[in-house]
Design a protein around this motif. Structure first.
Motif, PDB file in Angstrom:
ATOM      1  N   GLU A   9       0.849  -1.186   0.000  1.00 52.46           N
ATOM      2  CA  GLU A   9       0.000   0.000   0.000  1.00 52.46           C
ATOM      3  C   GLU A   9       0.884   1.235   0.000  1.00 52.46           C
ATOM      4  N   ASP A  10       0.275   2.368  -0.288  1.00 47.98           N
ATOM      5  CA  ASP A  10       0.990   3.632  -0.361  1.00 47.98           C
ATOM      6  C   ASP A  10       1.559   3.974   1.014  1.00 47.98           C
ATOM      7  N   ALA A  11       2.874   3.945   1.119  1.00 45.06           N
ATOM      8  CA  ALA A  11       3.531   4.202   2.394  1.00 45.06           C
ATOM      9  C   ALA A  11       3.451   5.668   2.809  1.00 45.06           C
ATOM     10  N   TYR A  12       3.161   6.547   1.869  1.00 43.78           N
ATOM     11  CA  TYR A  12       3.156   7.979   2.144  1.00 43.78           C
ATOM     12  C   TYR A  12       1.756   8.555   2.346  1.00 43.78           C
ATOM     13  N   TRP A  13       0.729   7.708   2.282  1.00 49.53           N
ATOM     14  CA  TRP A  13      -0.644   8.206   2.375  1.00 49.53           C
ATOM     15  C   TRP A  13      -0.905   8.896   3.708  1.00 49.53           C
ATOM     16  N   THR A  14      -0.437   8.319   4.798  1.00 54.88           N
ATOM     17  CA  THR A  14      -0.691   8.888   6.123  1.00 54.88           C
ATOM     18  C   THR A  14      -0.136  10.301   6.221  1.00 54.88           C
ATOM     19  N   ALA A  63      -6.506   9.639  -2.419  1.00 54.89           N
ATOM     20  CA  ALA A  63      -7.058   8.279  -2.379  1.00 54.89           C
ATOM     21  C   ALA A  63      -6.010   7.357  -1.770  1.00 54.89           C
ATOM     22  N   ARG A  64      -6.477   6.359  -1.040  1.00 56.48           N
ATOM     23  CA  ARG A  64      -5.563   5.380  -0.433  1.00 56.48           C
ATOM     24  C   ARG A  64      -5.402   4.224  -1.413  1.00 56.48           C
ATOM     25  N   ILE A  65      -4.189   4.043  -1.904  1.00 60.57           N
ATOM     26  CA  ILE A  65      -3.911   3.036  -2.932  1.00 60.57           C
ATOM     27  C   ILE A  65      -3.294   1.802  -2.280  1.00 60.57           C
ATOM     28  N   SER A  66      -3.838   0.632  -2.626  1.00 60.65           N
ATOM     29  CA  SER A  66      -3.263  -0.628  -2.165  1.00 60.65           C
ATOM     30  C   SER A  66      -3.329  -1.631  -3.310  1.00 60.65           C
ATOM     31  N   ALA A  67      -2.475  -2.647  -3.226  1.00 59.98           N
ATOM     32  CA  ALA A  67      -2.424  -3.639  -4.300  1.00 59.98           C
ATOM     33  C   ALA A  67      -2.126  -5.009  -3.717  1.00 59.98           C
ATOM     34  N   THR A  68      -2.652  -6.010  -4.405  1.00 61.65           N
ATOM     35  CA  THR A  68      -2.284  -7.396  -4.158  1.00 61.65           C
ATOM     36  C   THR A  68      -1.748  -7.919  -5.481  1.00 61.65           C
ATOM     37  N   ALA A  69      -1.466  -9.198  -5.551  1.00 64.33           N
ATOM     38  CA  ALA A  69      -0.886  -9.770  -6.763  1.00 64.33           C
ATOM     39  C   ALA A  69      -1.811  -9.636  -7.970  1.00 64.33           C
ATOM     40  N   ASP A  70      -3.119  -9.521  -7.736  1.00 63.44           N
ATOM     41  CA  ASP A  70      -4.037  -9.472  -8.880  1.00 63.44           C
ATOM     42  C   ASP A  70      -5.053  -8.325  -8.809  1.00 63.44           C
ATOM     43  N   ARG A  71      -4.913  -7.419  -7.866  1.00 62.84           N
ATOM     44  CA  ARG A  71      -5.861  -6.305  -7.743  1.00 62.84           C
ATOM     45  C   ARG A  71      -5.143  -5.020  -7.348  1.00 62.84           C
ATOM     46  N   LEU A  72      -5.705  -3.914  -7.805  1.00 63.13           N
ATOM     47  CA  LEU A  72      -5.262  -2.586  -7.367  1.00 63.13           C
ATOM     48  C   LEU A  72      -6.515  -1.850  -6.923  1.00 63.13           C
ATOM     49  N   THR A  73      -6.471  -1.283  -5.730  1.00 65.85           N
ATOM     50  CA  THR A  73      -7.640  -0.635  -5.157  1.00 65.85           C
ATOM     51  C   THR A  73      -7.311   0.800  -4.776  1.00 65.85           C
ATOM     52  N   VAL A 117       2.328   8.037  -7.121  1.00 67.62           N
ATOM     53  CA  VAL A 117       2.177   7.058  -6.038  1.00 67.62           C
ATOM     54  C   VAL A 117       2.967   5.802  -6.375  1.00 67.62           C
ATOM     55  N   LEU A 118       2.918   5.374  -7.620  1.00 61.15           N
ATOM     56  CA  LEU A 118       3.664   4.184  -8.040  1.00 61.15           C
ATOM     57  C   LEU A 118       5.162   4.450  -8.051  1.00 61.15           C
ATOM     58  N   PRO A 122       7.822   1.553  -4.795  1.00 63.24           N
ATOM     59  CA  PRO A 122       8.237   0.479  -5.712  1.00 63.24           C
ATOM     60  C   PRO A 122       7.510  -0.845  -5.487  1.00 63.24           C
ATOM     61  N   ALA A 123       7.094  -1.141  -4.258  1.00 66.32           N
ATOM     62  CA  ALA A 123       6.379  -2.402  -4.011  1.00 66.32           C
ATOM     63  C   ALA A 123       5.026  -2.411  -4.719  1.00 66.32           C
ATOM     64  N   LEU A 124       4.334  -1.270  -4.697  1.00 64.26           N
ATOM     65  CA  LEU A 124       3.069  -1.155  -5.442  1.00 64.26           C
ATOM     66  C   LEU A 124       3.325  -1.335  -6.934  1.00 64.26           C
TER      67      LEU A 124
END
Length: 170
Positions: A9-14, A63-73, A117-118, A122-124
């Motif tokens: 997830e976005d480490a800088y969102w907070t 917006a709070r951005i998070s990702a898994t191996a098959d989704r981006l939210t 954000v991306l 780098p993990a996102l």
């Protein structure tokens, strides 16, 4: 395919959310201070300034951005948008006042995010890039290769700058 347990997830969102709140509170404090100094402070004006500060917070809140191996939210204040990154059909860069990356998947999902954000996370980016490669291998991702390559160059350049800065070479 990528590991389904991977998530980022976005480490800088907070920090950005705190900054939005801080800006809203500073605006309210300045407006209330001006009113108090000019002897025009009234309850209805104070409520108006508080409402204006709250509106500024809502506009600035990212917006709070998070990702898994098959989704981006992307989670906004009232809505959540999700796209299946392993079923991407298009990735477009929209230029304008604010650069946006628009991702669309085969089931019809659509997410708009700030490409910075991306670049900053780098993990996102890795999760999105791996899944986009799966989409391309499946023949789904027909529009967006150029945008992804350009973004990959930005992520690589920022990562190299960070490595040089941390190692003291720059």
């Amino acid at each position: 395919m990528a590991d389904t347990a991977a998530a980022a997830e976005d480490a800088y969102w907070t920090g950005e959310a705190r900054s939005a709140v801080r800006h809203g509170l500073v605006l309210v404090a300045l407006l209330l201070g001006i009113d108090a100094l000019s002897d025009q402070l009234a309850l209805w004006r104070a409520l108006l300034w508080v409402a204006l500060g709250a509106l500024l917070i809502l506009v600035l809140l990212p917006a709070r951005i998070s990702a898994t191996a098959d989704r981006l939210t992307a989670r906004c204040l009232w809505r959540e948008h999700t796209v299946r990154t392993d079923l991407l059909v298009s990735v477009r860069c929209v230029d304008g006042v604010a650069h946006r990356l628009v991702l669309r998947d085969e089931p019809g999902g659509r997410v708009e995010i700030d490409p910075r954000v991306l670049v900053a996370n780098p993990a996102l980016w890795r999760l999105l890039d791996d899944a986009a490669r799966v989409s391309a291998e499946r023949g789904l991702l027909l529009c967006g290769g150029t945008a992804l390559r350009r973004l990959a160059r930005q992520v690589d350049a920022e990562l190299a700058r960070t490595v040089f800065r941390v190692s003291g070479l720059r």
